[in-house]
Design a protein around this motif. Structure first.
Motif: not given
Lengths: 131, 320, 407
Positions: B73-79, B82-83, B86, B124-125, C64, C72, C101, C216
């Protein structure tokens, strides 16, 4: 898929790698997998190449340096033996040639249009160590 | 616990069935792919993967193609971190509730990100994921620059590097700040395992990755990834550059266990240590440092590398 | 290990936050990934406490930042299970990137937004700036006007969002403090009945199905992006409304509480009407009744579903009305309010020749008083009598200083 309309694909721009169940994929070699057309395994980057590696099996010691350092999963090793190059996925970077430790090298770069048999027939001789 | 994959030597390793595919769009000679392969091939367990935005992500999941043979999975640049955190939380929940489709599997949760995604925007993530000690591994593909967007400096870009936002010029030697000590910061989260790796030292790297996979809790891996495009060297020389990085000790290989126990895992013999100058000279991004007015920077580089090596040795010795 | 069930009285005295938390418990959410922000915090605190007391078995991940909270949630939803969180205002603003997203990846997630103004200047009270900010994010948006509805709509949100034909995340809005912190009687549903209404989560394209690896969050450029966004919009326009109606219908059968995408109060013979959202609906209903005692045929429309916008239902509800006021509780920033625009759009090509005027009210939690509404209805009646809008089209009400009116 090039002309697929908005109503013709799965929601969420989701992609599947395999047809049906994947099984124990870490124990299944590429030739035994059922890739979908969406796996980049099904695609080719052969047209990226300007130069291509040619493999002279006679000199190969199966050290597998080319296998581990190939960025493009293009060194085909089976049963601990290097058996060839996947020319659909090789981008012609030349790393395999650089890391090949044999003398002469078992892999060398040639122009894309070079003929494999001809080049292997005139493979360079063992280099004498200088000094 | 799943059994650790046996990888005695390279021949044995080469029987691995890759779960990362070719015809991805990474540049010829890109080290990212070599690192990814060494990570994925270190286990036979199932994988749940994520990538933060960056070269790896934009080159391996461009519709209608994916280069991934495991869920990704890819969400965004920073996360990216956290993906995966989750997904790991969901795994735990479904395990508790008995709803896993294949309850006998032992998936490993891995997120990849470049240094921009990790040292900068996703800092931060990642810190959150490490602090919460998710059972996951975060791997930085550290090429010391925003390569995907065309070569801007990140906080991993070292002094003297010419980046597009810190270009060398008639009155500038390029980047003026030293590289951020990400390993130090991550280890300071007191996570069970943090390690710096390089793909040329594959045995060291695979051992660390396996150690990471066997660890319950958060694992941080910083992998040097020489970038043919932005470091400006010939694509065929990627492994040579990686050798220079590790053998000059610019990129020392070590691990930190539980935030304090530091072990140097690769210690080149004195005679094999390469002068930093040689490492710098092999890359176009440092070309300007060889002008007379900037040569002092090369000397300073060497002093910094020596001091860091001494520091790591003292840390190792102190066992604290 | 089994979790404990909770015995609820038929009517519990809950505020909107606790009502939402109870709904999350009864839906047995698998993962809550959350970050605190006033006034939504008690929702996720509630879930955390339920977990500590063994009333839920899911994972609670206290991250955070709000951005990480939704990140998450996305990872958890893609992994394949029931996911929820809550936020407000600045938190939603930080989260906004990930909302697109989540919807683009077609992941079912329920987000409770406890509506609050956006800074600057900083403000913790209720207005709809946050709701409006993410109105085009591709999420279904429900609006609760009371704690009862905050409770009920969570069940509906999970049911619709997780439907395999929908697979679109959903927001349940409630007014900050006015609903979230105001305790009222809430008719409860028992644990089993509530859970059965939403049902066991049915995974789809789940990352944890190791026999079917899935990618995904791909990149699509000019050759693919448009088709994917078109599909998303099409499903919102053609599939979601019917699913919402069906869920409302089923919920009514179960509880006797019937919801509609466009709630109509005293609208059958109304000459004039107010369209609004949140707690203002209740105030408007009360004033409409009082206006009717004075012989003015006043009605109220409460928008239950903000996205997909119930274009046709709104047009139909207003077709015989002479003058209408769109009440927007958000600083419009140089344009008419969103409701004004949406309603104007829904009527423009129709035969309805009603008179539409817009009111900006209640920013930062400023009260909308009955007096405001009496004046407003009086203006509407004057417009209806004159056959034209006598005021400017956009007016601010309840703000100190010289009268503000534009357009």
């Amino acid at each position: 898929m090039a002309n697929t309309g908005w109503d013709e694909f799965e929601i969420g721009a989701m992609l599947r790698t395999f047809e049906g169940e994947a099984g124990d994929i870490a124990a299944t070699l590429q030739e035994d997998r059922k890739y979908t057309e969406n796996s980049s395994f099904s695609a080719s980057v052969a047209d990226w190449r300007i130069e291509k590696p040619i493999f002279a099996k006679d000199y190969c010691i199966d050290c597998q340096f080319c296998w581990i350092y190939c960025p493009d999963i293009s060194i085909i090793s089976r049963d601990k033996k290097m058996i060839g190059i996947d020319m659909d996925h090789c981008k012609g970077c030349g790393i395999c040639v650089e890391v090949c430790p044999t003398n002469p090298k078992s892999l060398l770069m040639f122009p894309e249009l070079a003929d494999e048999e001809t080049e292997i027939a005139q493979w360079p001789a063992k280099e004498k160590k200088e000094k | 616990m799943s059994e650790m994959k046996k990888i005695k030597n390279l021949k044995e390793f080469s029987t691995s069935a890759d779960r990362f595919e070719g015809a991805n769009l990474l540049c010829p000679g890109c080290a990212h792919s070599i690192i990814v392969r060494e990570v994925l091939n270190a286990t036979n367990d199932d994988l749940v993967l994520a990538a933060s935005t960056g070269c790896l992500e934009v080159c391996t999941a461009v519709y209608p193609y994916t280069s991934w043979d495991a869920s990704w999975i890819h969400i965004g640049f920073e996360n990216g971190s956290t993906a995966v955190a989750g997904a790991e939380a969901m795994y735990k929940a479904l395990k508790t509730k008995g709803r896993l489709k294949q309850p006998d599997r032992n998936p490993k949760f891995v997120a990849f990100g470049g240094d921009g995604a990790s040292y900068d925007i996703g800092f931060q993530w990642i810190s959150g994921c490490m602090e919460r000690n998710h059972d996951m591994m975060y791997v930085v593909l550290d090429n010391e620059v925003y390569a995907n967007t065309g070569g801007q400096r990140s906080s991993s870009t070292p002094i003297g590097s010419s980046a597009t936002t810190t270009p060398a010029g008639s009155i500038s030697y390029g980047e003026t700040r030293n590289k951020k000590d990400m390993m130090g910061i991550m280890a300071a989260h007191n996570i069970p395992y943090a390690a710096q790796v390089a793909p040329n030292k594959w045995k060291d790297m695979v051992k660390k990755i396996q150690k990471g996979f066997a660890t319950e809790g958060a694992v941080f891996i910083n992998a040097v990834s020489p970038c043919t495009t932005e470091w400006k060297f010939d694509p065929k020389d990627t492994m040579h550059l990686t050798d220079l990085a590790t053998d000059s000790l610019v990129f020392p290989l070590y691990e930190v266990i539980d935030g304090h126990e530091l072990n140097i895992t690769y210690r080149p013999k004195e005679k094999d240590i390469v002068p930093v100058e040689e490492y710098l000279a092999a890359q176009g991004r440092f070309k300007h440092l060889f002008k007379d007015q900037y040569k002092y920077l090369i000397k300073e580089w060497q002093e910094r590398v020596d001091a860091n090596w001494a520091y790591l040795n003292r840390r190792e010795e102190a066992r604290v | 290990m089994a979790f404990d069930k909770m015995e609820l009285r038929d009517i519990e005295v809950w505020d909107g936050n606790f009502a939402a938390a109870q709904a999350l418990r009864q839906c047995q959410v698998d993962v809550v990934s959350a970050y605190p922000i006033t006034p939504s915090t008690p929702i996720v605190e509630g879930y955390a406490k339920f977990k500590s007391d063994n009333y839920v078995e899911g994972e609670f991940v206290m991250v955070e930042s709000e951005h990480a909270a939704m990140s998450g949630c996305i990872g958890a939803a893609a992994a394949g299970g029931r996911v929820a969180t809550a936020t407000s205002s600045q938190g939603l603003a930080l989260m906004a990137e990930t909302l697109y997203q989540a919807s683009g990846m077609r992941l079912p997630i329920v987000l409770n937004i406890v509506n609050r103004a956006l800074a600057a200047p900083l403000n913790v009270n209720g207005d709809h700036s946050d709701m409006y900010m993410v109105r085009d994010s591709g999420w279904i948006q429900f609006d609760a006007f009371s704690p009862q509805e905050a409770y009920d709509l969570n069940f509906v949100a999970f049911k619709v969002s997780e439907d395999h034909e929908v697979r679109t995340p959903a927001i349940v809005n409630q007014d900050g403090f006015m609903t979230s912190h105001t305790a009222q009687g809430v008719h409860t549903i028992d644990d089993d009945t509530a859970f059965n209404f939403v049902g066991e989560y049915k995974p789809m394209n789940d990352m944890l199905d190791f026999e079917h690896p899935v990618t995904h969050g791909v990149q699509t450029e000019e050759d693919w992006h448009f088709e994917h966004k078109a599909r998303q919009h099409n499903d919102m326009m053609t599939i979601v409304p019917g699913k919402i109606d069906a869920a409302f219908e089923e919920f009514a059968k179960l509880t006797g509480r019937k919801y509609n995408q466009v709630e109509q109060y005293d609208m059958d013979d109304a000459d004039i009407a107010v369209v609004c959202m949140g707690t203002s609906v209740e105030t408007a209903r009360e004033v409409a009744k009082e206006m009717r005692e004075k012989g003015i045929k006043a009605g109220v429309i409460g928008l239950r579903v903000f996205r997909p916008f119930p274009f046709a239902s709104i047009a139909n509800a207003l077709k015989d009305v002479k003058a209408v006021a769109a009440l927007d509780r958000s600083a419009p920033g140089g344009t008419p309010g969103a409701l004004f625009n949406e309603i104007a759009g829904s009527l423009f090509n129709s035969d309805t020749k009603m008179l539409l005027s817009g009111y900006i009210y209640g920013l930062g939690g400023r009260d909308l008083t009955k007096k405001h509404l009496v004046d407003l209805y009086t203006e509407l009646q004057a417009n209806a009598d004159a056959g034209k809008v006598l005021t400017q089209q956009q007016q601010f009400i309840g703000v100190r200083g010289p009268k503000l009116a534009y357009l």
